[in-house]
Design an enzyme around this catalytic site. Sequence first.
Site, PDB file in Angstrom:
ATOM      1  N   ARG A  58       0.812  -1.240   0.150  1.00 28.27           N
ATOM      2  CA  ARG A  58       0.143   0.011   0.079  1.00 28.27           C
ATOM      3  C   ARG A  58       0.835   1.206   0.091  1.00 28.27           C
ATOM      4  O   ARG A  58       1.719   1.357   0.663  1.00 28.27           O
ATOM      5  CB  ARG A  58      -0.893   0.114   1.291  1.00 28.27           C
TER       6      ARG A  58
ATOM      7  N   HIS B 210      -0.993  -0.963  -9.915  1.00 27.91           N
ATOM      8  CA  HIS B 210      -1.722  -1.848  -8.891  1.00 27.91           C
ATOM      9  C   HIS B 210      -2.142  -3.189  -9.450  1.00 27.91           C
ATOM     10  O   HIS B 210      -3.347  -3.240  -9.206  1.00 27.91           O
ATOM     11  CB  HIS B 210      -2.727  -0.828  -8.134  1.00 27.91           C
TER      12      HIS B 210
END
Length: 318
Positions: free
Chosen positions: A233, A281
């Site tokens: 993250r 991502h």
Amino acid sequence: MADAPERISGALVFYSEFDDYTVWKHALRAQLPQLRVLHASEVADPAGIHYALAWKAPAGFFDRMVNLRLIVNLGAGVDALVGRADLPAGVPITRITDPQMARMMATYVLFAVLRHARDIPYFEQAQRRGEWAYRHPRSPEEIRVAVLGLGELGARAAHELQRQGLTVLGWSRSPRRIEGVDCHSGMETLDAVLAQADILVVMLPLTPQTRGLLDRERLLRLPKGAALVNVARGALVDQEAMTDLLRSGHIGAATLDVFEREPLPAGDPLWAMENVLITPHLASVAIPSSAAKQIADNILRVSRGDAPENQVDPTRGY
């Protein structure tokens, strides 16, 4: 196909701005033909929703789902779900632990680490300059790779890295044992692990305890020229400090799959840095054809009154 009871009460709602609803619907119906699967935009009666398969649902999404019995997080990281104000009390949250996701993550990490270990960014830059710039390869065991986060995905990645002959250190909140990996645990050992990392791989869950964990001070503990790989993250790392240290060369290169803001804004300086590789991502995503079986099994368990598997502990954030 899962052995479905004669009737599964309620419907499943799907929400994701990134995943293909039709593909997921077909995969779930292949496992549970009697399950009603609705896109969030199709829900006319929120009280009829008993199951939710969601990724980063907007605030208030669950407010009127008074009969919700199970929430399945469409991915491995659950930070976007825990602590929300709109979750009905007592509804279990599960995460997908599809073996394909662990394999996908391990291959991405292996690619990223070996790219840095073999100095490929250096040669990419030399190519753009039209320069034949030889650099002698390092022996794998001389390269120290630190993996922060030794959950299912991190442990798999650390195992694959040590199989390449690299010297692998692992760090986690609680003690872990992985063959061939020098494992450390607890905050008191983190700085020492960082100081040894020629390549740092970030695979921690995002929790209140880990948010901003890699601030400027901790990033400065990395050896000068170390490489950074973040597949967890963006909020785990102080992005401004990381950018400054990439400019100065203290961090020699980075492979970044996650960011504080996603998508990464067009004007962000990271886009133009020659020593940074950016991916959107995708290091590990749930594969409908393989993950649907696990989701179907948990729906059946809940419909029988049993607890689902792979349940998240909201107090820990994973």
